[in-house]
Write an enzyme that holds these catalytic residues in place. Structure first.
Site: not given
Length: 738
Positions: A194, A216, A532
């Protein structure tokens, strides 16, 4: 399945004068040539050219095994003083001679349960080289498959006396680049994909790595020049190269580490808690290592090498219950911070089965309550959706993250304000399926303990799909998200779900490698930076022009598009993030970001403000007979046209980066002699993702296969077109040609 096979097996005995001779393999169209040989040290090497241009310069192949354990029986004794003999046993990278070669040609056409086209051609030429290592009396096979769009190779380990059980210390597959290419990369990491993409020269990766590694929930970067696959590159002489892997089964995820002096990538496997990278028992094999190459970027998107290198579907009745899903969900309001997954703010610690929620004060922000969920069900039913996802429905969210907690959820006990039975009855009356949410908090051992009970609970209460999550550091502690142990877990969850006829959408799992061909109930994955993050500060504007060249090479992504209110402070005044996209591009993503699982991610109230634009989300198909890649340049723009399954209707989407893009569309993919009604959803002239993201235009008109149309996508913008076949002339009355 239609099949057209030609098998030609030619065995070459291990004769001294050809033992280490150069072997050439060409693609069916002769554009790609792979050359294999064993060098003077007995190391396997290969190189690859495309239309006489170097793709992979001479690169070595092999593996390094872990030293044998000190604990032995009398039947397996090795003299500890003979260190040379002991160390040589770790060597599976040189000292080889060619024992045998076999070639084959294969050609078939197969039909996926769902996909980007109705039929997929699997056509390749194959070379299998058996290598013998005299010093250890053992053999391995390196199998190459050369398609028109690229190369796949893997290592195979036949069962043999001298190689039965072994542990991999590292795989040393090299990919030698012929220049300082432009790369579209994210940092190599054992626990997350991500990250935002960085566009740079290969030589610049080291200097940009620190900036590229952003925080993260679980991350383990491993090198200043380590990157993840699928890695996309562009050469100065016009080639597009993609490095990835296929059929990742019972093995560790492969990353790439760059020797930036020589421009050579080498495989770097994800370790387990002990630092080991693979426990193997012969006969076995590694995943395929893939190199997709073309002088046209569109062909990278069109490649089906990843799927073709996986095994055929193993679920006999999959087509009867695995179906594409268009859904909405109780999700975005929590992502933005307006709502809450947790039921109460009073608890700092929860013990399932002991904590009494009836004695706590509700926080008033818990989104997964019966009344709110019914509202979503009503909206889904009114607008033709298939399902509603609900997150935060089950007990345990008050202390779910960051505590390395083993028994964190039981996946069956709802909060007091979530009536499972009533919601099941209500949704069934409305013709809506409920989508389950299984956040594991990365406590994998706990999930496996509860899995059968959790899946049975779903079956009993009308759920036929599950979104699973693995946020946080893995338990058992020390394991990584992308190690062999976890990869085996992900597949175990998918196979177990199939026993209950449940479809799986796995988030935070290993990035896909085409396993959805074999297990099509794996209907979705996240495994990248999705929508998101638009609420957590935003994705780079060019993000969606890169993902189809990288993450989606392995399989579909649950990107969760469809955000119409791009200013997050309209949801939560404390959240100043802005979605870096226009509304028109949000529509386009339903076409450009392929997935049989598509979410309309915004809240119902925001759609009700823009019902004319929302119509495209209602209309767009999920399953396709044909896909045409009209134009593409990574980091700049992608335009795709798809033909809906069993119809003559088409949908077109374009996503653009910071520079915007002007398309000159030609609709020659439409059926000659037919008319179509096109509805064009485009950026307005003054649209801009930052300054005017909600400015769009909608126009209708007639198209034929001779039509041409110029459309402009703004900075961070795009456009979407629905194209429906005219079946009655009255449908086109009053409409002009576009």
């Amino acid at each position: 399945m239609k099949k057209r096979k030609i098998l030609s097996l030619i065995a070459f005995l291990c004769i001294s004068f050809i033992a280490n001779a150069q072997q050439k393999l060409t693609s069916p169209d002769n554009n790609l040539v792979m050359t294999f040989q064993v060098d003077s040290k007995g190391a396997p090497t290969y190189e690859l050219t495309y239309k006489n241009k170097v793709v992979i310069k001479p690169s070595t192949l092999g593996l390094e095994l872990k030293k044998e354990d000190n604990t032995r029986t009398d039947f397996d004794w090795v003299d500890r003083r003979d260190l040379t003999k002991l160390d040589s046993k770790t060597n599976l990278y040189d000292g080889f001679e060619v024992k045998d070669t076999q070639t084959a040609t294969f050609d078939e056409t197969w039909q996926p349960v769902w996909g980007e086209e109705k039929e997929i051609r699997n056509h390749y030429n194959e070379l299998a080289v058996t290598l013998y290592q005299p010093m250890n009396d053992r053999s391995i096979v390196i199998r190459f498959r050369l398609f028109n769009d690229g190369l796949g190779f893997r290592y195979e380990f036949p069962q043999q006396k001298s190689l039965n059980y072994f542990v991999i210390k590292e795989e040393h597959s090299q990919f030698g680049m012929n220049g300082d290419h432009i790369a579209f990369w994210i940092p190599g990491d054992y626990d997350t994909q991500e990250y935002d993409y960085t566009i740079s020269r290969l030589s610049e990766i080291r200097g940009l790595m620190k900036e590229a590694i952003t925080p993260n929930s679980s991350q383990t970067p491993f090198s200043q020049t380590g990157v993840q696959t699928a890695l996309m590159m562009k050469t100065d002489d016009g080639l597009y190269i993609n490095l990835h892997e296929a059929a990742l089964v019972d093995y560790s995820c492969m990353h790439l580490n760059l020797d930036d002096k020589n421009m050579v990538f080498e495989s770097w496997l994800t370790p387990d808690a002990k630092g080991d990278k693979g426990y193997m028992q012969t006969p076995c094999n590694t995943p395929w290592r893939t190199i997709i190459v073309s002088d046209d970027a569109r062909n990278i998107l069109a490649s089906r090498i990843t799927l073709n290198l996986n095994e055929p579907c193993k679920i006999a009745d999959a087509a009867s219950w695995v179906k594409p899903v268009k859904y909405i969900g109780v999700w975005w309001d929590m992502i933005t911070g307006k709502g809450s997954w947790a039921y109460t703010d009073e608890l700092t610690s929860v013990k399932l089965g002991e904590t009494d929620y009836s004695k706590t004060k509700p926080n008033g922000k818990h989104s997964a309550n019966t009344a709110n969920v019914k509202r979503y069900i009503d909206f889904a039913a009114a607008h033709g959706f298939d399902a509603v996802l609900v997150e935060g429905w089950n007990e345990g969210w008050e202390d779910w993250f960051g505590n390395s907690k083993d028994y964190v959820f039981d996946f069956v006990t709802p909060y007091p304000d979530f009536d499972v039975k009533e919601i099941h009855r209500y949704a069934a009356r409305k013709g809506i399926k409920m989508m389950m949410h299984h956040e594991t908090s990365a406590s994998v051992r706990n999930y496996e303990r509860h899995m059968d009970k959790a899946y049975q609970f779903m079956a009993d209460n009308g759920y036929n799909s599950v979104k699973s999550g693995y946020v946080g550091n893995i338990i058992p502690r020390g394991e990584h998200h992308y190690g062999q142990w976890m990869n085996n877990h992900y597949l175990y969850a998918v196979k177990k779900a199939a026993d209950y006829k449940i479809m799986v959408n796995a988030h935070e799992a290993t990035r896909p490698t085409g396993i959805c061909r074999t297990y099509p109930n794996l209907i979705g994955n996240e495994s990248a930076r999705g929508t998101e993050y638009e609420s957590f500060g935003g994705n780079k504007v060019y993000h969606t022009t890169i993902l189809p060249f990288t993450r989606l090479v392995g399989g579909p992504m649950d990107y969760t598009p469809g955000i119409f209110e791009t200013h997050c402070n309209k949801m939560n005044p404390a959240n100043n993030s802005q979605v870096r996209s226009t509304i028109a591009r949000q529509l386009a993503l339903y076409v450009t970001m392929y997935s049989p699982l598509q979410m309309a991610a915004d809240i119902p109230e925001n759609y009700e403000r823009f019902m004319d634009a929302f119509q495209f989300i209602k209309d767009v198909a999920l399953d396709w007979d044909e896909t045409n890649y009209l134009e593409a340049e990574p980091g700049e723009y992608i335009t795709i046209a798809r033909k809906a399954k069993d119809t003559d209707d088409w949908y077109v989407g374009c996503t653009a980066g910071e520079n915007g893009h002007t398309s000159k569309l030609v609709f020659d993919f439409l059926t000659p002699g037919k008319q179509y009604i096109a509805t064009v959803y485009a950026d307005a002239k003054d649209a801009d993702w930052k300054e005017n993201p909600q400015a769009y235009t909608i126009k209708k008109g007639i198209l034929t296969n001779k039509s041409k149309l110029n459309l402009h996508a703004a900075n961070g913008g795009g456009y979407a077109i629905s194209i429906k076949e005219v079946k009655d002339k009255s449908e086109a009355k009053g409409l002009k040609r576009l």
